[in-house]
Design a protein around this motif. Structure first.
Motif, short mmCIF file in Angstrom:
data_model
loop_
_atom_site.label_atom_id
_atom_site.label_comp_id
_atom_site.label_asym_id
_atom_site.label_seq_id
_atom_site.Cartn_x
_atom_site.Cartn_y
_atom_site.Cartn_z
N ARG A 1 7.22 4.54 3.41
CA ARG A 1 8.23 4.29 4.44
C ARG A 1 9.42 3.51 3.87
O ARG A 1 10.58 3.81 4.19
N ILE A 2 9.13 2.51 3.03
CA ILE A 2 10.20 1.70 2.43
C ILE A 2 11.10 2.57 1.55
O ILE A 2 12.33 2.44 1.58
N LEU A 3 10.49 3.47 0.79
CA LEU A 3 11.29 4.36 -0.05
C LEU A 3 12.19 5.25 0.79
O LEU A 3 13.32 5.56 0.40
N GLY A 4 11.68 5.68 1.95
CA GLY A 4 12.52 6.47 2.85
C GLY A 4 13.72 5.68 3.32
O GLY A 4 14.83 6.22 3.41
N ASP A 5 13.53 4.38 3.59
CA ASP A 5 14.66 3.53 4.00
C ASP A 5 15.66 3.32 2.87
O ASP A 5 16.83 3.02 3.13
N PHE B 1 13.84 13.40 -5.85
CA PHE B 1 13.34 12.68 -4.68
C PHE B 1 14.44 12.13 -3.77
O PHE B 1 14.14 11.54 -2.74
N ARG B 2 15.69 12.31 -4.16
CA ARG B 2 16.79 11.83 -3.30
C ARG B 2 17.66 12.98 -2.84
O ARG B 2 18.85 12.82 -2.59
N ARG B 3 17.09 14.16 -2.67
CA ARG B 3 17.86 15.33 -2.23
C ARG B 3 18.25 15.21 -0.76
O ARG B 3 17.50 14.66 0.04
N GLY C 1 0.83 -1.20 0.00
CA GLY C 1 0.00 0.00 0.00
C GLY C 1 0.86 1.25 0.00
O GLY C 1 2.09 1.20 0.17
N ILE C 2 0.22 2.40 -0.17
CA ILE C 2 0.95 3.65 -0.33
C ILE C 2 1.75 4.03 0.92
O ILE C 2 2.93 4.39 0.85
N SER C 3 1.13 3.95 2.09
CA SER C 3 1.81 4.43 3.31
C SER C 3 3.04 3.58 3.62
O SER C 3 4.11 4.13 3.95
N THR D 1 5.61 9.96 -0.47
CA THR D 1 4.23 9.58 -0.75
C THR D 1 3.89 9.85 -2.21
O THR D 1 3.27 9.02 -2.90
N LEU D 2 4.29 11.03 -2.70
CA LEU D 2 4.07 11.36 -4.11
C LEU D 2 4.78 10.37 -5.02
O LEU D 2 4.22 9.90 -6.03
#
Length: 210
Positions: free
Chosen positions: A87-91, A208-210, A81-83, A99-100
């Motif tokens: 979180r996984i993308l943040g890791d 998105f990786r700034r 799911g999105i949420s 989220t976007l």
């Protein structure tokens, strides 16, 4: 030295292969150009084996990534799911608007997968899925090639290779795109799609990786 019977047998084999189109009766083909004519005016020819093979590739790539998109957006098939994906993308090192990015990735996989299965706007769909899979390869390459514990990039590389190939082959005859310019002349559209896919990967990395 070959006999006329051998020549006749080879001619029949060529005609039965599915890649032979007989000329109209009374037409003389003295030069290769006479057979080819104007490329832009030719209707796409039916090549059964080639069209079926391209359909299989489209179904595999579009179906696989479309299912992954449903996992990401709606949490289907045991997906995050999105949420949770955010979180996984943040890791994974994404620090801005995760989220976007989750929505962009999921919707791209769903829409691109559906279009590819249909064979509709194939260059755009293949380019979008190439961008997604190439970005996945970029994220995973430090973990090595082989999947092992699930961290290698070989799986994503195979999917990216299929998307790359479909950019330049076109969708084949079993598709909605049958009578489109990108079906008749796939290479220029493939090059344009490749440039757009590369630009998308670069944009995602820097934004998105700034």
């Amino acid at each position: 030295m070959t006999s006329s019977r051998d020549d006749y047998g080879r001619q029949n084999l060529f005609q039965d292969s599915g890649y032979f189109e007989a000329a109209d009766e009374g037409t003389t083909l003295s030069q290769p150009e006479d057979r080819l004519g104007d490329e832009d005016d030719r209707s796409p020819q039916w090549h059964g084996g080639l069209s079926f093979g391209l359909l299989v590739l489209r179904l595999v790539l579009g179906g696989t990534l479309g299912a992954h998109g449903l996992q990401k957006v709606f949490g289907l098939f045991g997906g995050p799911g999105i949420s949770e994906l955010s979180r996984i993308l943040g890791d994974q090192g994404y620090t801005s608007q995760t989220t976007l990015l989750s929505w962009l990735g999921g919707v791209t996989e769903i829409a691109g997968g559906a279009l590819l299965v249909l064979g509709l706007f194939t260059p755009a769909a293949a380019a979008a899925l190439l961008a997604v899979t190439a970005n996945a390869v970029y994220l995973q390459y430090r973990e090595g090639f082989f999947l092992g514990d699930g961290s290698g990039f070989e799986y994503h590389l195979v999917l990216a290779g299929i998307a790359f190939a479909l950019l330049f082959t076109g969708p084949g005859g079993i598709s909605v795109d049958t009578n489109t310019p990108w079906r008749r002349r796939p290479v220029p559209f493939g090059i344009a799609g490749l440039v757009l896919a590369a630009a998308a990967v670069v944009a995602v990395t820097f934004v998105f990786r700034r």
